[in-house]
Enzyme design. Structure first.
Site, PDB file in Angstrom:
ATOM      1  N   LYS A 184       0.806  -1.208   0.000  1.00 15.10           N
ATOM      2  CA  LYS A 184       0.000   0.000   0.000  1.00 15.10           C
ATOM      3  C   LYS A 184       0.846   1.268   0.000  1.00 15.10           C
ATOM      4  O   LYS A 184       0.611   2.191  -0.779  1.00 15.10           O
ATOM      5  CB  LYS A 184      -0.877  -0.089   1.253  1.00 15.10           C
ATOM      6  N   THR A 185       1.821   1.300   0.870  1.00 11.02           N
ATOM      7  CA  THR A 185       2.672   2.490   0.941  1.00 11.02           C
ATOM      8  C   THR A 185       3.422   2.668  -0.365  1.00 11.02           C
ATOM      9  O   THR A 185       3.592   3.782  -0.870  1.00 11.02           O
ATOM     10  CB  THR A 185       3.687   2.343   2.088  1.00 11.02           C
ATOM     11  N   ASP A 214      -4.093   8.213   2.980  1.00 10.35           N
ATOM     12  CA  ASP A 214      -3.725   6.896   3.491  1.00 10.35           C
ATOM     13  C   ASP A 214      -4.609   6.553   4.688  1.00 10.35           C
ATOM     14  O   ASP A 214      -5.133   7.446   5.342  1.00 10.35           O
ATOM     15  CB  ASP A 214      -2.245   6.937   3.914  1.00 10.35           C
ATOM     16  N   GLU A 215      -4.756   5.278   4.985  1.00  6.11           N
ATOM     17  CA  GLU A 215      -5.545   4.839   6.152  1.00  6.11           C
ATOM     18  C   GLU A 215      -6.926   5.489   6.162  1.00  6.11           C
ATOM     19  O   GLU A 215      -7.393   5.963   7.204  1.00  6.11           O
ATOM     20  CB  GLU A 215      -4.814   5.170   7.456  1.00  6.11           C
ATOM     21  N   GLN A 257      -8.785  -2.946   9.023  1.00  7.52           N
ATOM     22  CA  GLN A 257      -7.755  -2.358   9.882  1.00  7.52           C
ATOM     23  C   GLN A 257      -8.225  -1.065  10.539  1.00  7.52           C
ATOM     24  O   GLN A 257      -7.418  -0.245  10.967  1.00  7.52           O
ATOM     25  CB  GLN A 257      -6.482  -2.116   9.081  1.00  7.52           C
ATOM     26  N   ARG A 275       1.212  -8.051  11.221  1.00  7.02           N
ATOM     27  CA  ARG A 275       2.502  -7.343  11.261  1.00  7.02           C
ATOM     28  C   ARG A 275       3.658  -8.308  11.086  1.00  7.02           C
ATOM     29  O   ARG A 275       4.788  -7.904  10.831  1.00  7.02           O
ATOM     30  CB  ARG A 275       2.709  -6.606  12.597  1.00  7.02           C
TER      31      ARG A 275
END
Length: 729
Positions: free
Chosen positions: A33-34, A217-218, A248, A599
């Site tokens: 994603k980043t 983002d997010e 998330q 993670r």
DNA sequence: GCATCGGATTTTTTT
DNA sequence: AATCCGATGC
């Protein structure tokens, strides 16, 4: 310029090179994603020739912003400068300072954090003569915050009962007080920004024109206010590019509303949706575990995470007798991983639901002689001495800040107690001034002030003189020089250092803060204070330290580690007892675990304790987390062999666990070996405040390193390596 | 006004 | 267990 597209999979390519227009990227954990976001920015600038200053990119944390900035710059070089990149609060702050004319406060307003807010609210509740037990400042503030996140002002605060009416009054008073303090809280930053955009079409058009492309983002963790801001900013170009994952979403309690994802597609009917499902992070075992946990949640788009990686190691399940042992097992396992499996210390992360859980872990790591990094939890900026000194600086910058004034006016004690402050306040109110302004006027010898304040006026006058001098110094000097001056004038070192050994620590903290001020010598006091308010501890972690990380599950979002330990898988802890009666809250606890699990790259260990010290008193028996039921036993190893898998049968704790059976008893060190030291005698080093020096001795103690250094012109100093920002030259 | 002592009170996550 | 608050004594 477009070669970098070759490095991406087809979905990622589609996301990066998506045509203009509203775009929604649904990205599972570890799906790059980043990467997609940074490449998208690079694509816009490099391939589509969009000037950097026409782009705004919003991240959730300052750390994420920093990282993204660094990556984009690496791809594009100087072309990248000029992007508006930051958190919602950071970017709103930027807009608000520019447009301060439209606000009820002036452009050097300060931002009140939770502690300031509580102080202010305490005062308000007291003023109203209402029971502080019944109207706990924190809970009043919660209600106000919730309203603000929904863009509800005090006038519109819904009243259904007496308490609501009271809350509404507190809300009104609170807003008035903030304005008279020339301050705003976090939520106000969003509300005011929204208000400006909504009420001043000229401003909306200015920024609407400016931001041809907005990337977020997010997105699942945005609240209504943030969404409304985005909608306004994107109203002209409609190039809103949001990335998120409803699974998330873990900030509902802060007003985040993952339904913004649905709102988005409803408001922008022509939204192009792109799904990123391939995972590049974890083993299939870990992904299977994660999906088993999250699939129990209703109202979500089911995603099938897959990877080309192997199944990998099974998920370990460890049951300790009590919480202390749980911490020891984790410490020992990490130690074993470092010494036997030759993993880097920084490859490990230990996660937990509540910050309070870190204590036992820290103690265990100390005993084991392992250095660690602790994220958040009042590490530095919450320290009394740090807050106090920032309080002085805030008052200097903004004399209307009465919360800071009250905090510092008698530090160190100078005979200005409650009574004197009350008198000062009375005089100030009568003249419709703030207390700080009265002090400054008093010092300037204005009208009858001195007489009016009587004998207290003398002591207040002294402080007024200090304040006036500092303000003058602030105009002429850099932040660090001002800082030194304040510390000096206060005799602050003697004040905090004289008594205990703790005093040394506290003084170290002051020096540490002093080091931070130098970073703002070019940008000024305002920038320093803004950063102090908006940059949380998490964002300031030195990445360079090679040590395991301890952090809450919330703080873990967006990070990844080779090996992850998630501790405290007990009912009432995860899921937390506070969410027990609320379906939505429970679902969020589940997502929290999901975030934690995903993670891990290679290896996941879940731990729990059969007895745990309750936050209040003695030990209490615990029950296994309900989430453990959802993990198929085929994915697990290390659960006590020979015992029934209690997670699938009974909820009741039974008998002592067999954590020390050889099967999953990590090798424990019997002999303590001092870990190698980073600094060696004779080494040239540099310290932010002491300057250059030479290491005299260095020894490892309690998992940390104590260094003695001769500094040029300063002399011999004894420093803790993890605290002092020592650099090798 | 200030320091100290003892009793009461703690509800999770953070920009 | 740790912090906060209020009362007490100086």
């Amino acid at each position: 310029m477009e070669d970098f597209l070759d490095l991406l999979n087809p979905q990622q390519q589609a996301a990066v090179a998506a045509p203009a227009g509203p775009t929604l990227v649904l990205a599972g954990p570890g799906s790059g994603k980043t990467r997609v976001l940074t490449y998208r920015i690079a694509y816009l600038i490099g391939a589509m020739n969009v000037p950097a200053y026409h782009i705004m990119a919003v991240t959730f944390t300052n750390k994420a912003a920093k990282e993204m900035g660094a990556r984009v710059e690496k791809l594009l070089g100087p072309q990248a400068s000029g992007i508006w990149l930051g958190t919602f609060h950071g970017l709103c702050g930027r807009i608000l300072r520019r447009e301060a004319d439209l606000l009820p406060v002036d452009s050097n307003f300060v931002i009140f954090d939770a502690d300031d807010q509580e102080n202010l609210m305490k005062q308000i509740v007291k003023e109203a003569n209402l029971d502080e037990k019944l109207y706990r400042p924190a809970s009043v503030l919660d209600a106000i915050s919730a309203a603000k996140n929904e863009l509800i002002g005090p006038e519109d605060y819904p009243v259904k009962n007496f308490r609501d009416e009271q809350l509404r009054r507190f809300y009104m008073r609170y807003q008035q007080m903030l304005v008279s303090n020339n301050a705003m809280d976090f939520d106000d930053m969003l509300m005011y920004t929204h208000g400006i955009l909504e009420n001043y079409p000229v401003v909306r058009d200015t920024y609407g024109h400016k931001f041809e492309h907005i990337l977020v983002d997010e997105f699942q963790d945005t609240n209504l206010a943030q969404y409304a801001i985005l909608k306004n900013l994107a109203s002209l170009h409609r190039n809103l590019y949001v990335v998120g994952d409803e699974d998330q979403s873990i900030y509902r309690w802060r007003g985040a509303d993952y339904r913004n994802l649905q709102r988005f597609t409803a408001d922008f009917k022509d939204t192009r949706t792109i799904l990123l499902e391939q995972n590049y992070r974890s083993t299939q075992t870990i992904l299977d575990g994660a999906m088993a946990v999250i699939d129990r949640n209703a109202n979500r788009t089911r995603k099938k995470l897959f990877t080309e990686a192997k199944a990998g190691e099974k998920i370990s399940l460890v049951v300790a007798d009590d919480d202390r042992q749980e911490a020891e097992i984790v410490a020992a396992a990490v130690q074993a991983g470092i010494s036997k499996a030759k993993l880097n210390p920084a490859d490990f992360a230990i996660m937990y639901r509540t910050n309070a859980q870190s204590r036992l872990l820290e103690e265990a790591f100390r005993r084991e002689g392992i250095a660690y990094r602790l994220v958040g939890a009042q590490r530095f900026y919450g320290r009394r001495e740090v807050r106090d000194l920032i309080g002085f600086l805030r008052l200097i910058y903004n004399p209307k800040d009465e919360v800071s004034l009250r905090r510092v006016i008698n530090l160190p004690p100078r005979g200005i107690g409650e009574k004197t402050v009350e008198k000062l306040q009375k005089v100030a109110r009568a003249r419709e001034m703030s207390m700080g302004e009265v002090l400054l006027h008093l010092n300037a010898g204005d009208d009858g002030l001195a007489e009016e304040l009587g004998k207290e006026g003398i002591r207040l006058g002294f402080f007024g003189k200090l304040l006036a001098d500092w303000r003058e110094a602030a105009n002429k000097n850099t932040v660090s020089i001002l800082f030194d001056r304040v510390v000096e004038d206060l005799g602050y070192q003697a004040y905090i250092q004289d008594k205990s050994e703790e005093g040394q620590d506290r003084w170290e903290n002051v020096l540490e803060l002093r080091g931070v001020t130098t970073e703002y010598d070019d940008t000024g006091l305002g920038a320093f204070l803004e950063a102090m308010s908006l940059v949380a501890d998490q964002d300031t972690l030195p990445e360079t330290v090679d040590a395991p990380t301890m952090l809450t599950l919330h703080a873990a979002k967006g990070l990844e580690f080779e090996q992850v330990f998630i501790t405290g898988l007990d009912e009432f802890l995860l899921p937390h007892s506070r969410s027990r009666d609320d379906e939505e809250a429970l679902a969020e606890e589940r997502r929290l675990l999901y975030v934690g699990i995903t993670r891990a790259r290679k290896k996941l260990t879940l731990t729990r304790a059969q007895r745990r010290r309750s936050p209040y008193g003695s030990y209490e028996a615990t029950m296994p987390s309900r989430f453990l039921d959802d993990l198929p036993s085929a994915l697990l190893s290390g659960s006590p062999r020979g015992l029934p898998n209690r997670y699938n049968t009974s909820r009741r704790p039974e008998g002592p666990s067999r954590w020390n059976s050889p099967a999953f008893m990590p090798a424990r060190r019997v002999v303590y070996e001092a870990p190698a030291t980073r600094f060696k005698p004779g080494m040239q080093v540099k310290h932010p405040s002491y300057g250059r020096g030479v290491v005299k001795t260095s020894k490892a103690e309690h998992g940390d390193e104590t260094v003695e250094v001769y500094f040029e012109g300063v002399g011999l100093k004894c420093l803790v390596a993890s605290l002092a920002r020592l650099e090798q030259l």
